[in-house]
Write a protein that holds these residues in place. Structure first.
Motif, PDB file in Angstrom:
ATOM      1  N   GLY A   1       0.782  -1.328  -0.065  1.00  0.00           N
ATOM      2  CA  GLY A   1       0.019  -0.006  -0.035  1.00  0.00           C
ATOM      3  C   GLY A   1       0.759   1.226   0.025  1.00  0.00           C
ATOM      4  N   LYS A   2       0.020   2.387   0.189  1.00  0.00           N
ATOM      5  CA  LYS A   2       0.632   3.670   0.211  1.00  0.00           C
ATOM      6  C   LYS A   2       1.823   3.803   1.108  1.00  0.00           C
ATOM      7  N   TYR A   3       1.988   3.253   2.313  1.00  0.00           N
ATOM      8  CA  TYR A   3       3.002   3.088   3.376  1.00  0.00           C
ATOM      9  C   TYR A   3       4.027   2.066   3.279  1.00  0.00           C
ATOM     10  N   LYS A   4       3.964   1.338   1.941  1.00  0.00           N
ATOM     11  CA  LYS A   4       4.905   0.269   1.854  1.00  0.00           C
ATOM     12  C   LYS A   4       6.345   0.807   2.113  1.00  0.00           C
ATOM     13  N   SER A   5       7.154  -0.109   2.934  1.00  0.00           N
ATOM     14  CA  SER A   5       8.530   0.194   3.164  1.00  0.00           C
ATOM     15  C   SER A   5       8.513   1.184   4.271  1.00  0.00           C
ATOM     16  N   ARG A   6       7.544   1.723   4.802  1.00  0.00           N
ATOM     17  CA  ARG A   6       7.496   2.805   5.953  1.00  0.00           C
ATOM     18  C   ARG A   6       7.463   2.013   7.192  1.00  0.00           C
ATOM     19  N   PRO A   7       8.156   2.555   8.190  1.00  0.00           N
ATOM     20  CA  PRO A   7       8.204   1.685   9.625  1.00  0.00           C
ATOM     21  C   PRO A   7       6.641   1.907  10.110  1.00  0.00           C
ATOM     22  N   LEU A   8       6.328   0.966  10.868  1.00  0.00           N
ATOM     23  CA  LEU A   8       5.078   0.747  11.447  1.00  0.00           C
ATOM     24  C   LEU A   8       4.777   1.788  12.475  1.00  0.00           C
ATOM     25  N   GLU A   9       6.000   2.012  13.250  1.00  0.00           N
ATOM     26  CA  GLU A   9       5.525   2.879  14.468  1.00  0.00           C
ATOM     27  C   GLU A   9       5.418   4.361  13.851  1.00  0.00           C
ATOM     28  N   ALA A  10       6.047   4.790  12.815  1.00  0.00           N
ATOM     29  CA  ALA A  10       5.642   6.031  12.006  1.00  0.00           C
ATOM     30  C   ALA A  10       4.198   6.256  11.653  1.00  0.00           C
ATOM     31  N   VAL A  11       3.780   5.137  11.032  1.00  0.00           N
ATOM     32  CA  VAL A  11       2.349   5.074  10.153  1.00  0.00           C
ATOM     33  C   VAL A  11       1.457   5.043  11.490  1.00  0.00           C
ATOM     34  N   ALA A  12       1.670   4.287  12.663  1.00  0.00           N
ATOM     35  CA  ALA A  12       0.889   4.342  13.895  1.00  0.00           C
ATOM     36  C   ALA A  12       0.914   5.744  14.268  1.00  0.00           C
ATOM     37  N   ARG A  13       1.722   6.267  14.251  1.00  0.00           N
ATOM     38  CA  ARG A  13       1.829   7.580  14.964  1.00  0.00           C
ATOM     39  C   ARG A  13       1.121   8.790  14.168  1.00  0.00           C
ATOM     40  N   ASN A  14       1.303   8.713  12.896  1.00  0.00           N
ATOM     41  CA  ASN A  14       0.902   9.719  11.805  1.00  0.00           C
ATOM     42  C   ASN A  14      -0.498   9.567  11.131  1.00  0.00           C
ATOM     43  N   ASP A  15      -0.675   8.231  11.082  1.00  0.00           N
ATOM     44  CA  ASP A  15      -1.911   7.779  10.502  1.00  0.00           C
ATOM     45  C   ASP A  15      -2.624   6.681  10.997  1.00  0.00           C
ATOM     46  N   PRO A  16      -2.930   6.789  12.332  1.00  0.00           N
ATOM     47  CA  PRO A  16      -3.666   5.503  13.020  1.00  0.00           C
ATOM     48  C   PRO A  16      -4.711   5.095  12.154  1.00  0.00           C
ATOM     49  N   GLY A  17      -5.403   6.002  11.620  1.00  0.00           N
ATOM     50  CA  GLY A  17      -6.697   5.579  10.848  1.00  0.00           C
ATOM     51  C   GLY A  17      -6.332   4.549   9.713  1.00  0.00           C
ATOM     52  N   PHE A  18      -5.183   4.539   9.233  1.00  0.00           N
ATOM     53  CA  PHE A  18      -4.751   3.518   8.140  1.00  0.00           C
ATOM     54  C   PHE A  18      -4.679   1.951   9.001  1.00  0.00           C
ATOM     55  N   LEU A  19      -4.279   2.002  10.233  1.00  0.00           N
ATOM     56  CA  LEU A  19      -4.197   0.715  10.990  1.00  0.00           C
ATOM     57  C   LEU A  19      -5.599   0.480  11.390  1.00  0.00           C
ATOM     58  N   GLU A  20      -6.391   1.295  11.812  1.00  0.00           N
ATOM     59  CA  GLU A  20      -7.665   1.005  12.026  1.00  0.00           C
ATOM     60  C   GLU A  20      -8.572   0.495  11.020  1.00  0.00           C
ATOM     61  N   TRP A  21      -8.368   1.040   9.778  1.00  0.00           N
ATOM     62  CA  TRP A  21      -8.935   0.583   8.560  1.00  0.00           C
ATOM     63  C   TRP A  21      -8.542  -0.925   8.546  1.00  0.00           C
ATOM     64  N   MET A  22      -7.403  -1.327   8.496  1.00  0.00           N
ATOM     65  CA  MET A  22      -7.009  -2.786   8.436  1.00  0.00           C
ATOM     66  C   MET A  22      -7.588  -3.808   9.296  1.00  0.00           C
ATOM     67  N   LEU A  23      -8.119  -3.090  10.506  1.00  0.00           N
ATOM     68  CA  LEU A  23      -8.630  -3.870  11.575  1.00  0.00           C
ATOM     69  C   LEU A  23     -10.444  -4.332  11.043  1.00  0.00           C
ATOM     70  N   ARG A  24     -10.641  -3.260  10.252  1.00  0.00           N
ATOM     71  CA  ARG A  24     -12.042  -3.360   9.908  1.00  0.00           C
ATOM     72  C   ARG A  24     -12.185  -4.382   8.473  1.00  0.00           C
ATOM     73  N   SER A  25     -11.118  -4.482   7.831  1.00  0.00           N
ATOM     74  CA  SER A  25     -10.974  -5.000   6.787  1.00  0.00           C
ATOM     75  C   SER A  25     -10.636  -6.537   6.595  1.00  0.00           C
ATOM     76  N   ASP A  26     -10.550  -7.015   5.519  1.00  0.00           N
ATOM     77  CA  ASP A  26     -10.192  -8.623   5.293  1.00  0.00           C
ATOM     78  C   ASP A  26      -8.881  -8.739   5.106  1.00  0.00           C
ATOM     79  N   PHE A  27      -8.245  -8.742   6.354  1.00  0.00           N
ATOM     80  CA  PHE A  27      -6.731  -9.053   6.441  1.00  0.00           C
ATOM     81  C   PHE A  27      -6.567 -10.345   7.394  1.00  0.00           C
ATOM     82  N   SER A  28      -5.600 -11.239   7.466  1.00  0.00           N
ATOM     83  CA  SER A  28      -5.477 -12.200   8.092  1.00  0.00           C
ATOM     84  C   SER A  28      -5.489 -11.607   9.640  1.00  0.00           C
ATOM     85  N   GLU A  29      -5.783 -12.548  10.577  1.00  0.00           N
ATOM     86  CA  GLU A  29      -5.652 -12.329  11.954  1.00  0.00           C
ATOM     87  C   GLU A  29      -4.418 -11.981  12.330  1.00  0.00           C
ATOM     88  N   GLU A  30      -3.259 -12.347  11.564  1.00  0.00           N
ATOM     89  CA  GLU A  30      -1.905 -12.242  12.233  1.00  0.00           C
ATOM     90  C   GLU A  30      -1.471 -10.677  11.907  1.00  0.00           C
TER      91      GLU A  30
END
Length: 121
Positions: free
Chosen positions: A54-83
């Protein structure tokens, strides 16, 4: 499956320099160290967890969580693996715990400052 094993076996016999273990082949090929089975998150050599898509490919997870937590919240609502969801949830939880520590720390500073001021009045 058997055909794939025969191809790999043939390649290993032909190329003497190829490692003979799965881990060795993985390292030899330079594949990233994926954390989840779908490759949505990987770990760099320095240990930093990065996004693998996606749009944050190769970006550190910590930075994405800090700057765009909505992206990770979207993942939780979407069809991704439980892992993958567990990794995203963990990053959001860590962010939340850090915010709580920061908030408590700033309150303590303000309280200390206020008490200090009162003590000198």
């Amino acid at each position: 499956m058997i055909a794939t094993l025969q191809v790999v076996d043939g390649q290993a016999a032909y190329y003497d320099e190829l490692p003979r273990t799965i881990r060795g082949l993985h390292d030899y090929m330079g594949y990233p160290d994926f954390i989840d089975p779908d490759g949505k998150f990987a770990r760099r050599a320095d240990g930093t967890v990065i996004l693998g898509f996606g749009k944050y490919k190769s970006r550190p997870l910590e930075a994405v969580a800090r700057n765009d937590p909505g992206f990770l919240e979207w993942m939780l609502r979407s069809d991704f693996s439980e892992e993958a969801k567990a990794v995203a949830r963990g990053a959001l939880d860590t962010l939340s715990k850090g915010a709580n520590k920061s908030h408590r720390g700033s309150t303590a500073v303000r309280t200390t400052s206020r008490n200090h001021t009162r003590g000198h009045s």
